[in-house]
Design an enzyme around this catalytic site. Structure first.
Site, PDB file in Angstrom:
ATOM      1  N   SER A 274       1.013  -0.641   0.078  1.00 17.62           N
ATOM      2  CA  SER A 274       0.309  -0.094  -0.499  1.00 17.62           C
ATOM      3  C   SER A 274       0.787   1.237  -0.530  1.00 17.62           C
ATOM      4  CB  SER A 274      -1.425  -0.041   1.390  1.00 17.62           C
ATOM      5  OG  SER A 274      -0.090   0.154   2.398  1.00 17.62           O
ATOM      6  N   ASP A 275       0.092   2.435  -0.492  1.00 18.23           N
ATOM      7  CA  ASP A 275       1.189   3.605  -0.583  1.00 18.23           C
ATOM      8  C   ASP A 275       0.798   3.846   0.924  1.00 18.23           C
ATOM      9  OD1 ASP A 275       1.278   6.786  -1.991  1.00 18.23           O
ATOM     10  OD2 ASP A 275       3.041   5.501  -0.522  1.00 18.23           O
ATOM     11  N   TRP A 276       1.848   4.911   1.992  1.00 17.14           N
ATOM     12  CA  TRP A 276       1.745   5.412   3.194  1.00 17.14           C
ATOM     13  C   TRP A 276       0.285   5.458   4.026  1.00 17.14           C
ATOM     14  CZ3 TRP A 276       6.146   7.168   5.861  1.00 17.14           C
ATOM     15  CH2 TRP A 276       6.946   6.898   7.174  1.00 17.14           C
TER      16      TRP A 276
END
Ligand code: GLC
Length: 742
Positions: free
Chosen positions: A283-285
């Protein structure tokens, strides 16, 4: 003796069994390890924490002692821990866990590790795929020597809106160019394959359509037809898969109301299903937890359920997985098979990187000392930087500068800038003394005695107090060079701008200096297309130098003095003003197309501004000129499994040796649904000596004619095509038609 025989046979059988029972292939080793893992250990592999320093996202809560979590097998990867010394400490903690599963160390090595290369959008302007691949190769070599296993790059988001700050991070607006550059960057980062000590695992991001954020406002919603998604935004990601990219990162945005982190269609149906992607998705942050903000889930428990079931494998910094997956499995909301699949994908990459054989193989202090900043790498950084500089204007051949000039005034807020040359996403550059400013580059090229300097103004400050001194300095010189632009923190993540004009009072300073009547060259340094209409209309020579990294000053001096003849072409359209955005070259014709910039009579046009951009996609000048002639077709009609060879002559009609990026555009004149007025389908970058002619050849095949219909089937339709060859999307030199018969 009789009793010994059975024992011998038994020992033989056991040893054969041991030999045959030992897992040999990576797949067998993964399965064997998976069988030993508890559910908690499996979930730990899906959990990624940020290190204790550089946060590249909003730090929400601290998880306390991360080393302790690692020792307990609760962490599979860490980002933003760099350097052999520090990565070793974290890996040693992982070796204290029950199964000793090594950590993956990731970082945003976007355009260089120790040496900063030009920002990716600048490199895209080079249209030089081997130079772009080399840049990524050097970045990977340095990063791997610094203990990094995994870079969160290449960013392959198509961007048609220069208000969006992350336009600097990609390859611009075109799917064809963007796909080739994605391939070059994946090959550069992964080199001869994972497991090599100079290779890092690449990550295609942000999946997907992140660059189409409404209003160019970062993290904003994306709403588009699936046909546009397939035609424009997915191709570079598919190219990355075909190039063997090891991982994907999903994006923050919702796509048509479904956040990418929880989007099964994107992650499972398309990426892992249709495209057969065998790597893993991070996932992104915090993006999994941010589905609560989206209003897509009610809490982290549901966020974890939706994300893992949609196909997201690793959770960066939202802690939704580590805190909820065990309960979700117990509650039968997440099948253990999905957990196992995610763990399998991650462990496979750790094996491919050789981390189980030697968890410290990338933590070699000696290699770290010798690999960084080599003369060859510095030379490569200078080479790709020169290739990224776009010559926008050169009236009366003011450039290249004569070596006989006695006095050169360097004016502007970026003349002596060093750190700024790194641009955004440059996390590791050692000491900034390695970075060559414009001033230093000109000292090398012209000699300090010839240089005069005045700052004139700041980047965003509105004070004109420095104008007078700048004017007087200019009056003493034979020629004036101005270095103007943004600060690097004005373009990048979470740096969208509603106003992309040259900031502060810089254009007023340019006007003031122009009034001296001195020969004037303006250098524009930025991570995005800016608006600078007065300068564009009144200054005789303009170079767009983006952010060129460590070798900025030398590269610019090389171009100013003609040691390198600029050949770069814009990878993104430059608007006349924000009101034109979104503006891109491969648009549809509409039912009432304007014919030229003055046609506003019931046509698709602005009554207060021309339709045409300030600078078009594919535009860029040279110190020489090029002639296009003699267009020929091997035949004027082809069946869809056939092909046509097109040739033309390209001549250097000027007095400098130089490279031309000859571009091939196609248009299907009639189709259902309609096709753009032109689409880039090929280019060749050709070096020609003065007067030299080369015959250039392109092959037209089905792939160049195919498109997605409204059923999302990739098809071709018989009909007439216009073939255009030119020096820019708005500078077509040769044109003729051909047919696809069936
Ligand atoms: C950031 C960026 C992403 C980056 C990640 C880790 O928020 O969106 O591109 O790779 O976090 O730094």
């Amino acid at each position: 003796m009789n009793r010994i025989k059975p024992v011998i046979v038994l020992c033989l059988l056991c040893s054969i069994n041991i030999v045959f029972a030992q897992p040999k292939t990576i797949s067998q080793k993964v399965e064997a390890l998976l069988k030993k893992m508890t559910l908690a250990e499996k979930i730990g592999q899906l959990n990624q924490y940020n290190g204790n320093w550089e946060a590249t996202g909003p730090v929400t809560t601290d998880v306390g002692d991360k080393l302790d979590a690692i020792k307990h097998g609760e962490v599979g990867s860490v980002l933003n821990i760099v350097g052999v010394k520090h990565t070793r400490v974290f890996q040693e903690a992982a070796m204290q866990s029950r199964l000793k599963i090594p950590l993956l160390f990731g970082q945003d090595v976007i355009h260089g590790y120790s040496i900063t290369f030009p920002i990716p959008l600048a490199e895209a302007a080079s249209w030089d795929l081997s130079a772009i691949e080399r840049s990524a190769r050097i970045a990977a070599t340095e990063a791997a020597a610094g203990g990094i296993h995994w870079t969160f790059a290449p960013m392959v988001d198509i961007a048609r809106d220069p208000r969006w700050g992350r336009v600097m991070e990609g390859a611009g607006e075109d799917p064809y160019l963007g796909s080739l550059i994605a391939t070059a960057r994946v090959h550069g980062f992964q080199g001869k394959g994972l497991g090599n000590l100079d290779a890092v695992m690449a990550c295609a991001k942000h999946f997907t359509a992140y660059g189409a954020a409404i209003g160019g406002r970062d993290y904003n919603s994306v709403d588009m037809s699936l046909r546009t998604l397939w035609e424009i935004y997915l191709p570079p990601f598919k190219a990355a898969v075909d190039a063997g990219v090891g991982t994907f990162m999903n994006s923050f945005n919702d796509l048509n109301g479904i956040p990418a982190s929880g989007n099964h269609y994107l992650q499972t149906d398309i990426l892992k299903g249709k495209w057969g992607f065998k790597g893993f998705i991070v996932s992104d942050w915090g993006s999994i937890g941010e589905m609560i903000n989206h209003g897509y889930v009610k809490d982290n428990y549901q966020a974890a359920e939706v994300a893992i079931n949609a196909g997201n494998d690793m959770d960066m910094e939202s802690r939704s997985y580590i805190n909820n997956l065990a309960k979700l499995v117990a509650d039968k909301k997440v099948p253990i098979q999905r957990i196992d699949d995610a763990v399998r994908r991650i462990l496979t990459k750790k094996y491919e990187l050789g981390l189980f054989n030697d968890p410290y193989r990338f933590s070699d202090a000696d290699r770290e000392k010798h690999v960084m900043n080599t003369p060859e790498s510095v030379a490569a950084a200078r080479d790709v930087a020169r290739k990224s500089i776009v010559l926008l204007k050169n009236e009366h051949n003011l450039l290249p500068l004569s070596k006989d000039l006695n006095s050169i005034a360097l004016i502007g807020p970026l003349v002596k800038a060093k750190g700024e040359m790194k641009g955004f996403w440059s996390l590791n550059v050692g000491d900034e003394s390695q970075i060559v400013s414009l001033y230093e580059g000109m000292q090398q090229a012209a000699g300090k005695s010839k240089l005069l300097y005045a700052k004139g103004c700041d980047i965003t400050d509105t004070s004109k107090a420095g104008f007078d001194e700048a004017y007087k300095t200019a009056m003493q010189a034979d020629v004036v060079i101005m270095a103007m632009g943004e600060r690097p923190d004005m373009t990048g993540e979470a740096k969208s701008r509603s106003n992309i004009h040259l900031p502060g009072v810089q254009e007023e300073l340019i006007k003031a200096i122009s009034a001296t009547g001195k020969p004037l060259v303006v250098l524009l340094m930025s991570g995005r297309p800016m608006v600078f209409n007065w300068t564009a209309d009144h200054v005789p020579a303009i170079l767009y130098t983006w952010w060129l990294g460590n070798q900025a000053g030398n590269a610019i001096a090389d171009v100013l003095y003609g040691n390198y003849n600029p050949a770069a072409k814009l990878p993104i359209t430059f608007p006349r003003t924000e009101g034109q955005i979104p503006i891109y070259y491969d648009h549809y014709n509409t039912g009432r197309p304007a014919h030229g910039d003055k046609d506003v009579n019931y046509t698709s046009a602005y009554i207060d501004l021309q339709n045409s951009p300030k600078y078009a996609f594919g535009y860029g000048l040279s110190y020489t000129t090029f002639g296009y002639s003699n267009l020929k077709f091997s035949k004027k009609s082809m069946a869809k499994d056939g092909e046509i060879t097109v040739t033309f002559d390209l001549q250097n009609t000027g007095k400098y040796a130089g490279e031309e990026v000859a571009q091939l555009y196609l248009r299907q004149l009639v189709s259902q649904p309609v096709r753009p007025v032109k689409e880039l389908k090929g280019f060749q970058k050709v070096m020609l000596q003065p007067g030299e002619t080369k015959t250039i050849s392109f092959t037209i095949n089905k792939e160049k004619l195919a498109f997605y219909n409204d059923q999302l089937q990739r098809i071709t339709q018989p009909g007439e095509f216009s073939l255009m060859i030119g020096s820019a999307s708005d500078d077509i030199r040769l044109q003729d038609n051909f047919f696809l018969s069936h």
